[in-house]
Design a protein around this motif. Sequence first.
Motif, PDB file in Angstrom:
ATOM      1  N   ASN A  49       0.805  -1.224   0.000  1.00  0.00           N
ATOM      2  CA  ASN A  49       0.000   0.000   0.000  1.00  0.00           C
ATOM      3  C   ASN A  49       0.837   1.273   0.000  1.00  0.00           C
ATOM      4  O   ASN A  49       0.331   2.355  -0.299  1.00  0.00           O
ATOM      5  CB  ASN A  49      -0.922   0.024   1.216  1.00  0.00           C
ATOM      6  CG  ASN A  49      -1.787  -1.215   1.333  1.00  0.00           C
ATOM      7  OD1 ASN A  49      -1.670  -1.974   2.286  1.00  0.00           O
ATOM      8  ND2 ASN A  49      -2.632  -1.438   0.357  1.00  0.00           N
ATOM      9  N   GLY A  50       2.104   1.152   0.373  1.00  0.00           N
ATOM     10  CA  GLY A  50       2.983   2.310   0.417  1.00  0.00           C
ATOM     11  C   GLY A  50       4.270   1.949   1.135  1.00  0.00           C
ATOM     12  O   GLY A  50       4.474   0.808   1.539  1.00  0.00           O
ATOM     13  N   VAL A  56      -0.144   4.970  -1.779  1.00  0.00           N
ATOM     14  CA  VAL A  56      -0.889   4.869  -3.035  1.00  0.00           C
ATOM     15  C   VAL A  56      -2.389   5.001  -2.818  1.00  0.00           C
ATOM     16  O   VAL A  56      -3.152   5.056  -3.782  1.00  0.00           O
ATOM     17  CB  VAL A  56      -0.585   3.540  -3.768  1.00  0.00           C
ATOM     18  CG1 VAL A  56       0.881   3.435  -4.113  1.00  0.00           C
ATOM     19  CG2 VAL A  56      -1.030   2.336  -2.952  1.00  0.00           C
ATOM     20  N   LEU A  64       3.178   7.444  -6.736  1.00  0.00           N
ATOM     21  CA  LEU A  64       3.658   6.192  -7.306  1.00  0.00           C
ATOM     22  C   LEU A  64       5.050   6.315  -7.926  1.00  0.00           C
ATOM     23  O   LEU A  64       5.889   5.432  -7.707  1.00  0.00           O
ATOM     24  CB  LEU A  64       2.641   5.674  -8.326  1.00  0.00           C
ATOM     25  CG  LEU A  64       2.796   4.220  -8.766  1.00  0.00           C
ATOM     26  CD1 LEU A  64       2.855   3.287  -7.572  1.00  0.00           C
ATOM     27  CD2 LEU A  64       1.644   3.833  -9.684  1.00  0.00           C
ATOM     28  N   PRO A  81       0.996  -2.139  -6.719  1.00  0.00           N
ATOM     29  CA  PRO A  81       0.436  -1.225  -5.720  1.00  0.00           C
ATOM     30  C   PRO A  81      -0.999  -1.625  -5.375  1.00  0.00           C
ATOM     31  O   PRO A  81      -1.805  -1.927  -6.268  1.00  0.00           O
ATOM     32  CB  PRO A  81       0.487   0.133  -6.416  1.00  0.00           C
ATOM     33  CG  PRO A  81       1.571  -0.018  -7.448  1.00  0.00           C
ATOM     34  CD  PRO A  81       1.468  -1.425  -7.915  1.00  0.00           C
ATOM     35  N   VAL A 112       5.698  -1.342 -12.382  1.00  0.00           N
ATOM     36  CA  VAL A 112       4.319  -1.604 -11.962  1.00  0.00           C
ATOM     37  C   VAL A 112       3.576  -2.270 -13.120  1.00  0.00           C
ATOM     38  O   VAL A 112       2.908  -1.596 -13.910  1.00  0.00           O
ATOM     39  CB  VAL A 112       3.605  -0.303 -11.533  1.00  0.00           C
ATOM     40  CG1 VAL A 112       2.169  -0.581 -11.112  1.00  0.00           C
ATOM     41  CG2 VAL A 112       4.361   0.379 -10.404  1.00  0.00           C
TER      42      VAL A 112
END
Length: 379
Positions: A49-50, A56, A64, A81, A112
């Motif tokens: 999540n981060g 994010v 991001l 993410p 990503v």
Amino acid sequence: MTSEVLEGRTASGRGVRVRYSAAGIEEVTDHPSAPDLLLIPGLVDLQLNGYGGLDVNDPSANELPALVRALWAQGVTTVYPTIISADDATTTTLVKTAAAARASDPVVRYGVPGLHLEGPYISSVEGARGAHDPAVIRDPDADEFDRWQAAADGAIAIMTVAPERTGAVNFTRHLAANGVLPSVGHSLATAADVHAFAAAGGRMSTHLGNGLPALIDRHHNPIWAQLTEDRLTAGLIADGHHLPGDTFAALVRAKGAERCVLTSDAAALAGCAPGDYQTAVGGEVTVTPDGGLRLTGTPYLAGSGASLLDCLRWATNHLPLDVAVTMATTTPAELLGLHDRGRLEPGARADLLQFARTADGGLGDLVTVVVDGRAVRKP
């Protein structure tokens, strides 16, 4: 195209010399006198999540690009993410922001390959829902999901759902038919629900052993069916907080290491100093001195305070090094169809990590990071 070379020993102990370029790994040759440095593929995190204050799930920010680059220092070269349960407008904003970052930044597009939606089609029962907002949890809606996928420019690759929710099995079929990996999580599914989910195309368990109430029936609970269901690969948060060591090891043995992946479930406060924080999506969260994240004043975990590299280090206390490395590299890459990542072989993308060794031969400091053939961290 200029070639570079890295030398070291694989997780299984083989001495190798790896020749690589921006085109990928060109050659892997035996090198018996290779330096005593561990050489492995870049880490692949399917749930994050981060990290380091970057989130994010904050609809007011576009973090991001910074997050992808920050994760290099943690050896993570591929990440999905993870956007948690939110209302329609917020989810739309978040996936649009991620899609725009992928479209405008080649580094983000490479790092990503897709997004993971963890909810909102999950259990609303206390404990099972974890830190997700009960006000936005709801039954699956294929039309709503399709709008999100269009807003994401097709980037949603993983969707965590609770199979017991009304319409969930048909929704799982919809996901699978459209190339999205369905994952069971934050669920109080019966065994029949789990097997129906797998038969409909379900392929993964999101943080198996977590997203459950503290007290569950010893026999009739969602864990056993997910362990026996060979069509599901188990995601395991190996941060030392979500699963005790014996529990972690037992789950891997029961499921089979070849059907397990390590995930971090790292939240935005992962890597931050201990203390109380006010977050954009989780509200008040406490970072404990031992690196855990909890909703302030409750026993509930608010995601993980560890990177996937931290999880890999912890996992090696309970698994052989080569098994743990495979669970953080090759297996998650294969699960998502990234057949050119997570492996040290000619033709694979050149995502490479080089580590020093500890005195007892364990995973030491990260020395070198190569992302898509470019060294982003050097000795």
